[in-house]
Design a protein around this motif. Sequence first.
Motif, PDB file in Angstrom:
ATOM      1  N   ASP A  43     -10.772   2.673   9.910  1.00 23.07           N
ATOM      2  CA  ASP A  43      -9.870   1.898  10.757  1.00 23.07           C
ATOM      3  C   ASP A  43      -8.771   1.299   9.888  1.00 23.07           C
ATOM      4  OD1 ASP A  43     -11.429   2.293  13.088  1.00 23.07           O
ATOM      5  OD2 ASP A  43     -12.738   0.615  12.551  1.00 23.07           O
ATOM      6  N   LEU A  44      -7.536   1.564  10.239  1.00 24.17           N
ATOM      7  CA  LEU A  44      -6.415   0.969   9.513  1.00 24.17           C
ATOM      8  C   LEU A  44      -6.380  -0.544   9.740  1.00 24.17           C
ATOM      9  CD1 LEU A  44      -3.771   3.699  10.325  1.00 24.17           C
ATOM     10  CD2 LEU A  44      -4.450   3.029   7.999  1.00 24.17           C
ATOM     11  N   PRO A  45      -5.715  -1.305   8.860  1.00 24.38           N
ATOM     12  CA  PRO A  45      -5.600  -2.762   9.076  1.00 24.38           C
ATOM     13  C   PRO A  45      -5.036  -3.072  10.461  1.00 24.38           C
ATOM     14  CG  PRO A  45      -4.791  -2.159   6.889  1.00 24.38           C
ATOM     15  CD  PRO A  45      -5.070  -0.864   7.620  1.00 24.38           C
ATOM     16  N   GLY A  46      -5.584  -4.119  11.051  1.00 24.47           N
ATOM     17  CA  GLY A  46      -5.131  -4.512  12.377  1.00 24.47           C
ATOM     18  C   GLY A  46      -5.671  -3.649  13.494  1.00 24.47           C
ATOM     19  N   HIS A  47      -6.592  -2.753  13.189  1.00 22.93           N
ATOM     20  CA  HIS A  47      -7.152  -1.824  14.170  1.00 22.93           C
ATOM     21  C   HIS A  47      -8.673  -1.746  13.999  1.00 22.93           C
ATOM     22  CE1 HIS A  47      -2.946  -0.641  14.093  1.00 22.93           C
ATOM     23  NE2 HIS A  47      -3.116   0.042  15.210  1.00 22.93           N
ATOM     24  N   GLY A  48      -9.344  -1.400  15.094  1.00 20.66           N
ATOM     25  CA  GLY A  48     -10.785  -1.189  15.027  1.00 20.66           C
ATOM     26  C   GLY A  48     -11.514  -2.377  14.437  1.00 20.66           C
ATOM     27  N   ALA A  49     -12.430  -2.094  13.501  1.00 18.38           N
ATOM     28  CA  ALA A  49     -13.236  -3.147  12.890  1.00 18.38           C
ATOM     29  C   ALA A  49     -12.677  -3.615  11.552  1.00 18.38           C
ATOM     30  CB  ALA A  49     -14.672  -2.652  12.703  1.00 18.38           C
ATOM     31  N   SER A  50     -11.497  -3.138  11.165  1.00 18.91           N
ATOM     32  CA  SER A  50     -10.896  -3.607   9.917  1.00 18.91           C
ATOM     33  C   SER A  50     -10.271  -4.985  10.112  1.00 18.91           C
ATOM     34  CB  SER A  50      -9.837  -2.609   9.434  1.00 18.91           C
ATOM     35  OG  SER A  50     -10.441  -1.412   8.996  1.00 18.91           O
ATOM     36  N   THR A  51     -10.004  -5.652   9.003  1.00 14.93           N
ATOM     37  CA  THR A  51      -9.450  -7.003   9.077  1.00 14.93           C
ATOM     38  C   THR A  51      -7.965  -6.974   9.439  1.00 14.93           C
ATOM     39  OG1 THR A  51      -8.955  -6.965   6.715  1.00 14.93           O
ATOM     40  CG2 THR A  51     -11.071  -7.904   7.371  1.00 14.93           C
ATOM     41  N   GLY A  52      -7.473  -8.144   9.787  1.00 11.37           N
ATOM     42  CA  GLY A  52      -6.045  -8.315   9.980  1.00 11.37           C
ATOM     43  C   GLY A  52      -5.582  -8.194  11.411  1.00 11.37           C
ATOM     44  N   ARG A  53      -4.344  -8.590  11.611  1.00  9.50           N
ATOM     45  CA  ARG A  53      -3.691  -8.526  12.922  1.00  9.50           C
ATOM     46  C   ARG A  53      -2.460  -7.625  12.889  1.00  9.50           C
ATOM     47  NH1 ARG A  53      -7.923 -10.367  14.413  1.00  9.50           N
ATOM     48  NH2 ARG A  53      -8.330 -12.522  15.048  1.00  9.50           N
ATOM     49  N   GLU A  54      -2.014  -7.253  11.680  1.00 12.03           N
ATOM     50  CA  GLU A  54      -0.779  -6.497  11.551  1.00 12.03           C
ATOM     51  C   GLU A  54      -1.024  -5.176  10.824  1.00 12.03           C
ATOM     52  OE1 GLU A  54       2.312  -8.796   9.735  1.00 12.03           O
ATOM     53  OE2 GLU A  54       1.956 -10.550  11.005  1.00 12.03           O
ATOM     54  N   LEU A  55      -0.089  -4.237  11.040  1.00 12.15           N
ATOM     55  CA  LEU A  55      -0.095  -2.978  10.305  1.00 12.15           C
ATOM     56  C   LEU A  55       1.342  -2.580  10.016  1.00 12.15           C
ATOM     57  CD1 LEU A  55      -1.474  -0.443   9.122  1.00 12.15           C
ATOM     58  CD2 LEU A  55      -1.272   0.609  11.393  1.00 12.15           C
ATOM     59  N   ASN A  56       1.600  -2.295   8.757  1.00 15.20           N
ATOM     60  CA  ASN A  56       2.861  -1.685   8.355  1.00 15.20           C
ATOM     61  C   ASN A  56       2.547  -0.639   7.290  1.00 15.20           C
ATOM     62  OD1 ASN A  56       2.678  -3.129   5.831  1.00 15.20           O
ATOM     63  ND2 ASN A  56       3.489  -4.929   6.896  1.00 15.20           N
ATOM     64  N   ILE A  57       3.561   0.052   6.816  1.00 13.71           N
ATOM     65  CA  ILE A  57       3.296   1.127   5.853  1.00 13.71           C
ATOM     66  C   ILE A  57       2.673   0.597   4.562  1.00 13.71           C
ATOM     67  CG2 ILE A  57       4.414   2.836   4.359  1.00 13.71           C
ATOM     68  CD1 ILE A  57       6.127   3.674   6.709  1.00 13.71           C
ATOM     69  N   PRO A  58       3.167  -0.486   3.949  1.00 12.84           N
ATOM     70  CA  PRO A  58       2.501  -0.972   2.731  1.00 12.84           C
ATOM     71  C   PRO A  58       1.045  -1.349   2.946  1.00 12.84           C
ATOM     72  CG  PRO A  58       4.701  -1.900   2.877  1.00 12.84           C
ATOM     73  CD  PRO A  58       4.444  -1.205   4.183  1.00 12.84           C
ATOM     74  N   LEU A  59       0.727  -2.041   4.058  1.00 15.63           N
ATOM     75  CA  LEU A  59      -0.666  -2.376   4.342  1.00 15.63           C
ATOM     76  C   LEU A  59      -1.502  -1.113   4.529  1.00 15.63           C
ATOM     77  CD1 LEU A  59      -0.412  -5.371   6.849  1.00 15.63           C
ATOM     78  CD2 LEU A  59      -1.543  -5.398   4.610  1.00 15.63           C
ATOM     79  N   GLY A  60      -0.955  -0.152   5.286  1.00 19.38           N
ATOM     80  CA  GLY A  60      -1.677   1.089   5.509  1.00 19.38           C
ATOM     81  C   GLY A  60      -1.917   1.852   4.230  1.00 19.38           C
ATOM     82  N   VAL A  61      -0.903   1.912   3.365  1.00 17.06           N
ATOM     83  CA  VAL A  61      -1.044   2.622   2.093  1.00 17.06           C
ATOM     84  C   VAL A  61      -2.078   1.940   1.207  1.00 17.06           C
ATOM     85  CG1 VAL A  61       0.147   3.199  -0.061  1.00 17.06           C
ATOM     86  CG2 VAL A  61       1.233   3.677   2.136  1.00 17.06           C
ATOM     87  N   ALA A  62      -2.064   0.607   1.165  1.00 14.99           N
ATOM     88  CA  ALA A  62      -3.036  -0.118   0.348  1.00 14.99           C
ATOM     89  C   ALA A  62      -4.466   0.177   0.795  1.00 14.99           C
ATOM     90  CB  ALA A  62      -2.756  -1.615   0.404  1.00 14.99           C
ATOM     91  N   SER A  63      -4.690   0.205   2.111  1.00 11.90           N
ATOM     92  CA  SER A  63      -6.042   0.487   2.603  1.00 11.90           C
ATOM     93  C   SER A  63      -6.431   1.932   2.345  1.00 11.90           C
ATOM     94  CB  SER A  63      -6.134   0.164   4.098  1.00 11.90           C
ATOM     95  OG  SER A  63      -5.298   1.002   4.876  1.00 11.90           O
ATOM     96  N   LEU A  64      -5.482   2.853   2.544  1.00  9.82           N
ATOM     97  CA  LEU A  64      -5.770   4.273   2.304  1.00  9.82           C
ATOM     98  C   LEU A  64      -6.078   4.522   0.823  1.00  9.82           C
ATOM     99  CD1 LEU A  64      -3.753   7.217   3.858  1.00  9.82           C
ATOM    100  CD2 LEU A  64      -4.877   7.396   1.660  1.00  9.82           C
ATOM    101  N   ALA A  65      -5.312   3.885  -0.067  1.00 14.58           N
ATOM    102  CA  ALA A  65      -5.550   4.050  -1.500  1.00 14.58           C
ATOM    103  C   ALA A  65      -6.930   3.531  -1.893  1.00 14.58           C
ATOM    104  CB  ALA A  65      -4.461   3.327  -2.300  1.00 14.58           C
ATOM    105  N   ALA A  66      -7.356   2.429  -1.269  1.00 15.90           N
ATOM    106  CA  ALA A  66      -8.696   1.896  -1.559  1.00 15.90           C
ATOM    107  C   ALA A  66      -9.777   2.859  -1.094  1.00 15.90           C
ATOM    108  CB  ALA A  66      -8.857   0.531  -0.887  1.00 15.90           C
ATOM    109  N   VAL A  67      -9.597   3.437   0.086  1.00 16.34           N
ATOM    110  CA  VAL A  67     -10.562   4.423   0.593  1.00 16.34           C
ATOM    111  C   VAL A  67     -10.582   5.654  -0.315  1.00 16.34           C
ATOM    112  CG1 VAL A  67     -11.061   5.978   2.525  1.00 16.34           C
ATOM    113  CG2 VAL A  67     -10.415   3.598   2.967  1.00 16.34           C
ATOM    114  N   ALA A  68      -9.411   6.062  -0.791  1.00 17.91           N
ATOM    115  CA  ALA A  68      -9.329   7.234  -1.670  1.00 17.91           C
ATOM    116  C   ALA A  68     -10.049   6.995  -2.991  1.00 17.91           C
ATOM    117  CB  ALA A  68      -7.867   7.589  -1.922  1.00 17.91           C
ATOM    118  N   ARG A  69      -9.973   5.772  -3.515  1.00 18.06           N
ATOM    119  CA  ARG A  69     -10.664   5.479  -4.770  1.00 18.06           C
ATOM    120  C   ARG A  69     -12.166   5.636  -4.621  1.00 18.06           C
ATOM    121  NH1 ARG A  69      -6.468   1.586  -5.357  1.00 18.06           N
ATOM    122  NH2 ARG A  69      -7.693  -0.022  -4.319  1.00 18.06           N
TER     123      ARG A  69
END
Length: 296
Positions: free
Chosen positions: A118-144
């Motif tokens: 779940d991207l930030p601000g969606h599903g069970a992930s934290t947050g209320r907002e989503l933008n490209i930097p937030l999405g990239v940060a979460s995707l990079a963490a999942v990739a690691r």
Amino acid sequence: MSASALRYMRPLVRAASFVAPGATGRLAFRLFCTPPRPAKRNGNGKASEQALPARLQQASLRAIPFPCGSAQAYVFESETGIATRTVLLVHGWTGDAASMAGFVEPLLAVGYRVVAFDLPGHGASTGRELNIPLGVASLAAVARVFGPFRAIVTHSFGGAITLAALAGSVRGQPAVSADRLVLIAAPSSITGITRQFGQAIGLGRRGQAALERRIHVVAGNPVEAFEAPLQLKTIGLPTLVIHDRQDRELGFQHAQALAEVGPFVRLEATEGLGHRRILKARPVAESVVRFLAGEG
């Protein structure tokens, strides 16, 4: 936002854009980055197995921390138990991991491990907002945690986030890697979408410029740096673009712009599936499996 609300809002926004463009641009940015909040969503980053949609109940749950919060990941292991490659699924705006579940069984059946999140601000992930930097940060963490990836399969705004992650377009974030890329109903121009949004809410010229400056500040690059054809050309990965000719949210011209990037991009058009039902069509999942196998 309803049409009637916009009708009353536009004159006020246009006036504010002229009088206080900086503040108006910042408020517009927040509105631009805030998805509608489903009543069932609390944004605290907690998912219980009992409350999971049926399509996710066979997954193992794992919360992945990233600098701005926690992304909820769902891991599906191959039925053979010997999967050596992983496919990542990235949903779109107002979607969630469950919306990508139609790809799980076909991918498991051919031996892949599948990870959705779940991207930030969606599903069970934290947050209320989503933008490209937030999405990239979460995707990079999942990739690691789960990379390297045989492929990343994306839908809609998830495609824009993934392209930025692969191209290293967000400063301070490591580039993510994958062997192949699938873009389903993806936007080709974030600049165009940003300006359509500005027009919709009534931003004047100064307010629009302030909104785009805010994007530059937050992302570390101007909005033009996130144009999909530019990033796709930089990446140069074998890419499958799937888009419906009757997509009313993102017209077919977006797919055509992506297909023109180079011979490494293959376009498959569907008919009558629209922007979201395309994710549930079995032939679409089968096309993705064939592409990952190197067929076609």
